[in-house]
Scaffold this motif. Sequence first.
Motif, PDB file in Angstrom:
ATOM      1  N   LYS A 113      -8.531 -35.609 -93.852  1.00 39.85           N
ATOM      2  CA  LYS A 113      -8.982 -35.701 -94.577  1.00 39.85           C
ATOM      3  C   LYS A 113      -9.696 -34.894 -95.506  1.00 39.85           C
ATOM      4  O   LYS A 113     -11.148 -35.046 -95.584  1.00 39.85           O
ATOM      5  CB  LYS A 113      -9.943 -35.699 -92.791  1.00 39.85           C
ATOM      6  CG  LYS A 113      -9.354 -36.745 -91.819  1.00 39.85           C
ATOM      7  CD  LYS A 113     -10.998 -37.060 -90.783  1.00 39.85           C
ATOM      8  CE  LYS A 113     -10.947 -38.263 -90.133  1.00 39.85           C
ATOM      9  NZ  LYS A 113     -11.196 -38.467 -88.721  1.00 39.85           N
ATOM     10  N   THR A 114      -9.034 -33.392 -94.878  1.00 36.34           N
ATOM     11  CA  THR A 114      -8.984 -32.202 -95.543  1.00 36.34           C
ATOM     12  C   THR A 114      -9.033 -32.554 -97.273  1.00 36.34           C
ATOM     13  O   THR A 114      -8.532 -32.766 -98.380  1.00 36.34           O
ATOM     14  CB  THR A 114      -8.902 -31.340 -95.957  1.00 36.34           C
ATOM     15  OG1 THR A 114      -8.357 -30.873 -94.357  1.00 36.34           O
ATOM     16  CG2 THR A 114      -9.014 -29.367 -96.525  1.00 36.34           C
ATOM     17  N   LYS A 115     -10.355 -32.569 -98.116  1.00 34.86           N
ATOM     18  CA  LYS A 115     -10.790 -33.005 -99.615  1.00 34.86           C
ATOM     19  C   LYS A 115     -10.547 -30.981 -99.913  1.00 34.86           C
ATOM     20  O   LYS A 115     -10.147 -31.466-101.549  1.00 34.86           O
ATOM     21  CB  LYS A 115     -11.857 -33.364 -99.853  1.00 34.86           C
ATOM     22  CG  LYS A 115     -11.614 -34.368 -99.479  1.00 34.86           C
ATOM     23  CD  LYS A 115     -10.864 -35.177-101.049  1.00 34.86           C
ATOM     24  CE  LYS A 115     -10.979 -36.722-100.683  1.00 34.86           C
ATOM     25  NZ  LYS A 115     -11.474 -37.245-101.030  1.00 34.86           N
ATOM     26  N   MET A 116     -11.549 -29.934 -99.978  1.00 34.13           N
ATOM     27  CA  MET A 116     -11.280 -29.135-100.135  1.00 34.13           C
ATOM     28  C   MET A 116     -11.272 -27.848 -99.167  1.00 34.13           C
ATOM     29  O   MET A 116     -11.762 -27.961 -97.684  1.00 34.13           O
ATOM     30  CB  MET A 116     -12.394 -28.669-101.476  1.00 34.13           C
ATOM     31  CG  MET A 116     -13.872 -29.050-100.750  1.00 34.13           C
ATOM     32  SD  MET A 116     -15.012 -29.107-101.919  1.00 34.13           S
ATOM     33  CE  MET A 116     -14.794 -30.501-102.673  1.00 34.13           C
ATOM     34  N   GLU A 152     -13.022 -33.437 -94.948  1.00 32.43           N
ATOM     35  CA  GLU A 152     -13.618 -32.916 -94.888  1.00 32.43           C
ATOM     36  C   GLU A 152     -13.132 -31.249 -95.355  1.00 32.43           C
ATOM     37  O   GLU A 152     -12.474 -31.230 -96.514  1.00 32.43           O
ATOM     38  CB  GLU A 152     -12.947 -32.432 -92.552  1.00 32.43           C
ATOM     39  CG  GLU A 152     -12.607 -33.748 -92.491  1.00 32.43           C
ATOM     40  CD  GLU A 152     -11.435 -33.084 -90.725  1.00 32.43           C
ATOM     41  OE1 GLU A 152     -11.272 -32.090 -91.243  1.00 32.43           O
ATOM     42  OE2 GLU A 152     -11.789 -33.546 -89.742  1.00 32.43           O
ATOM     43  N   ALA A 153     -13.914 -29.966 -95.392  1.00 34.37           N
ATOM     44  CA  ALA A 153     -13.670 -28.798 -96.384  1.00 34.37           C
ATOM     45  C   ALA A 153     -13.669 -27.915 -95.248  1.00 34.37           C
ATOM     46  O   ALA A 153     -14.357 -27.393 -94.365  1.00 34.37           O
ATOM     47  CB  ALA A 153     -15.084 -28.570 -96.648  1.00 34.37           C
ATOM     48  N   VAL A 154     -12.512 -26.423 -95.347  1.00 33.35           N
ATOM     49  CA  VAL A 154     -11.985 -25.493 -94.584  1.00 33.35           C
ATOM     50  C   VAL A 154     -12.883 -24.379 -95.149  1.00 33.35           C
ATOM     51  O   VAL A 154     -13.131 -24.365 -96.053  1.00 33.35           O
ATOM     52  CB  VAL A 154     -10.851 -25.852 -94.277  1.00 33.35           C
ATOM     53  CG1 VAL A 154     -10.453 -24.630 -93.273  1.00 33.35           C
ATOM     54  CG2 VAL A 154     -10.126 -27.300 -93.638  1.00 33.35           C
ATOM     55  N   MET A 155     -12.828 -23.364 -94.573  1.00 34.75           N
ATOM     56  CA  MET A 155     -13.578 -22.652 -94.456  1.00 34.75           C
ATOM     57  C   MET A 155     -14.297 -21.530 -93.746  1.00 34.75           C
ATOM     58  O   MET A 155     -14.335 -21.861 -92.461  1.00 34.75           O
ATOM     59  CB  MET A 155     -15.521 -22.555 -95.171  1.00 34.75           C
ATOM     60  CG  MET A 155     -16.239 -23.456 -93.535  1.00 34.75           C
ATOM     61  SD  MET A 155     -17.538 -24.304 -95.330  1.00 34.75           S
ATOM     62  CE  MET A 155     -17.134 -25.606 -95.377  1.00 34.75           C
ATOM     63  N   LYS A 186     -20.926 -24.423 -96.868  1.00 36.17           N
ATOM     64  CA  LYS A 186     -21.889 -25.747 -94.922  1.00 36.17           C
ATOM     65  C   LYS A 186     -22.817 -26.641 -96.210  1.00 36.17           C
ATOM     66  O   LYS A 186     -22.460 -28.307 -95.790  1.00 36.17           O
ATOM     67  CB  LYS A 186     -21.723 -25.124 -94.132  1.00 36.17           C
ATOM     68  CG  LYS A 186     -21.445 -25.441 -92.906  1.00 36.17           C
ATOM     69  CD  LYS A 186     -21.988 -25.323 -92.011  1.00 36.17           C
ATOM     70  CE  LYS A 186     -22.077 -26.013 -90.581  1.00 36.17           C
ATOM     71  NZ  LYS A 186     -22.961 -25.168 -89.504  1.00 36.17           N
ATOM     72  N   THR A 187     -23.297 -26.066 -96.295  1.00 35.77           N
ATOM     73  CA  THR A 187     -24.985 -27.376 -96.596  1.00 35.77           C
ATOM     74  C   THR A 187     -24.398 -27.993 -97.683  1.00 35.77           C
ATOM     75  O   THR A 187     -24.655 -29.287 -97.127  1.00 35.77           O
ATOM     76  CB  THR A 187     -25.618 -26.345 -96.915  1.00 35.77           C
ATOM     77  OG1 THR A 187     -26.046 -25.164 -96.228  1.00 35.77           O
ATOM     78  CG2 THR A 187     -27.096 -26.833 -97.412  1.00 35.77           C
ATOM     79  N   ASN A 188     -23.800 -27.849 -98.550  1.00 38.93           N
ATOM     80  CA  ASN A 188     -23.364 -28.759 -99.376  1.00 38.93           C
ATOM     81  C   ASN A 188     -22.766 -29.486 -98.698  1.00 38.93           C
ATOM     82  O   ASN A 188     -22.841 -30.945 -99.270  1.00 38.93           O
ATOM     83  CB  ASN A 188     -22.911 -28.087-100.641  1.00 38.93           C
ATOM     84  CG  ASN A 188     -24.079 -27.599-101.663  1.00 38.93           C
ATOM     85  OD1 ASN A 188     -24.758 -28.720-102.081  1.00 38.93           O
ATOM     86  ND2 ASN A 188     -24.210 -26.322-101.806  1.00 38.93           N
ATOM     87  N   GLY A 246     -22.367 -35.541 -97.053  1.00 41.02           N
ATOM     88  CA  GLY A 246     -22.445 -36.459 -95.168  1.00 41.02           C
ATOM     89  C   GLY A 246     -20.346 -36.406 -94.607  1.00 41.02           C
ATOM     90  O   GLY A 246     -19.836 -36.694 -93.939  1.00 41.02           O
ATOM     91  N   GLY A 247     -19.694 -34.646 -95.439  1.00 39.84           N
ATOM     92  CA  GLY A 247     -18.723 -34.563 -94.820  1.00 39.84           C
ATOM     93  C   GLY A 247     -18.908 -33.986 -93.885  1.00 39.84           C
ATOM     94  O   GLY A 247     -20.127 -33.951 -93.545  1.00 39.84           O
ATOM     95  N   ARG A 248     -17.384 -33.038 -93.571  1.00 41.50           N
ATOM     96  CA  ARG A 248     -17.591 -32.654 -92.222  1.00 41.50           C
ATOM     97  C   ARG A 248     -17.503 -30.563 -92.968  1.00 41.50           C
ATOM     98  O   ARG A 248     -16.418 -30.913 -93.040  1.00 41.50           O
ATOM     99  CB  ARG A 248     -17.098 -33.026 -91.082  1.00 41.50           C
ATOM    100  CG  ARG A 248     -16.208 -31.922 -89.914  1.00 41.50           C
ATOM    101  CD  ARG A 248     -16.159 -32.666 -88.487  1.00 41.50           C
ATOM    102  NE  ARG A 248     -15.775 -32.345 -87.841  1.00 41.50           N
ATOM    103  CZ  ARG A 248     -14.659 -31.408 -87.761  1.00 41.50           C
ATOM    104  NH1 ARG A 248     -13.681 -31.614 -87.931  1.00 41.50           N
ATOM    105  NH2 ARG A 248     -14.157 -30.494 -86.188  1.00 41.50           N
ATOM    106  N   ALA A 249     -17.646 -29.960 -92.371  1.00 40.22           N
ATOM    107  CA  ALA A 249     -17.339 -28.682 -92.581  1.00 40.22           C
ATOM    108  C   ALA A 249     -16.501 -28.009 -91.180  1.00 40.22           C
ATOM    109  O   ALA A 249     -17.552 -27.880 -90.490  1.00 40.22           O
ATOM    110  CB  ALA A 249     -18.374 -27.827 -92.765  1.00 40.22           C
ATOM    111  N   VAL A 250     -15.918 -27.373 -91.409  1.00 37.21           N
ATOM    112  CA  VAL A 250     -13.897 -27.298 -90.655  1.00 37.21           C
ATOM    113  C   VAL A 250     -14.783 -25.458 -90.906  1.00 37.21           C
ATOM    114  O   VAL A 250     -14.250 -25.051 -91.473  1.00 37.21           O
ATOM    115  CB  VAL A 250     -13.190 -27.554 -90.504  1.00 37.21           C
ATOM    116  CG1 VAL A 250     -12.459 -26.976 -89.315  1.00 37.21           C
ATOM    117  CG2 VAL A 250     -12.996 -29.740 -90.219  1.00 37.21           C
TER     118      VAL A 250
END
Length: 363
Positions: free
Chosen positions: A153-156, A109-112, A121-123, A128-132
Amino acid sequence: MNIKARAELEGITPYALGQTIEEIKEQYGITTVRKLSDNENVYGTSSKVREAIMQASANLSFYPDGMTTGIVEKLSSHYQLDQKHFLVSNGSEEIIRLLTRAYIDKNDEAVMAEVTFPRYKTNVLIEGGRAVTVPMVDGRHDLKKMQEAINEKTKMVFVCNPNNPTGTIVAKQELLSFIANVPPNVLIIMDEAYFEYADSEEYLDTMSLLDQYQNIVILRTFSKIYGLASLRVGYGIMHEEIARELHKVRDVFNVNQLAQAAAVAALKDQAFVQDCSAKNSAERDFLSAKLKELEIDSFPSQSNFLFAFSNRPVIQKLTENGVLVREMPLPGYKEAFRITLGTHEDHEFILQIVSQLFHERAV
């Protein structure tokens, strides 16, 4: 067609581009168009850049420097920071792509923020990640809610500061607290494409935090205040271990030779940068105040654009008169748009159009 693309691409749409200048001219039968839709520098670029490009054009048959040595050396000198912290890219967007390619695994997951630069979000989705996404408050990042969205699960996390498209910044102490509370195994991507335009005392200099927080990655660009949008040069500032990983996944010769020469020359002309910043600040104050008098409000901007909104129709009238802005819907308002700050003459022209429109509707 039987050839299927990766499942991750389903639902992803290409980055939306507006009409070209020539299309607008033909559609409305006009000869002059003021392009204020893409946050470009209306004051152009340094004359030193054009001279550097002419000199570099003598070597077009050679591959460019794959390590962008000249730019890295100049950035290191400019910021008084060791060269190992810099990675130069084909626009700062490339580093976003490199970060997700290197660090996002399937289902990470990536938070924004909900309203921010859409390529984060697109990248993330492509890998295969999830944009939060976290809703904003008055056009600003809600760092408290973003903090709460971080889990195992958050990577960035992405913080666009000043934010595109709202132009807002997050307060210094609020951002410091947020950074301090992000787990050290989560990358903090600070997208600062517009930082040269920020003149508020509340704007945080994240460069000073690099030694303390090794998980910070700062993105900056030559596309905005330096006026090199067509040449695509960006750079990241980060811990050397992160830079080493990104070098593994970046394209070879990712920045062309003319762009490299232009960026080095641009960095040398800080007087041009300071002049553009001063003009921008004055015009930002002027246009936002005058639009407000015409019932067109905007978020407080620290960038070279305004995110404006109104319950009166404006966009079509501007377009018909050759003023291109980027339409961006905002709940609760009839019209909302992002407008790049132009010259004083541009703004006088815009205000005249809007004033005439409102007068016509009042009659």
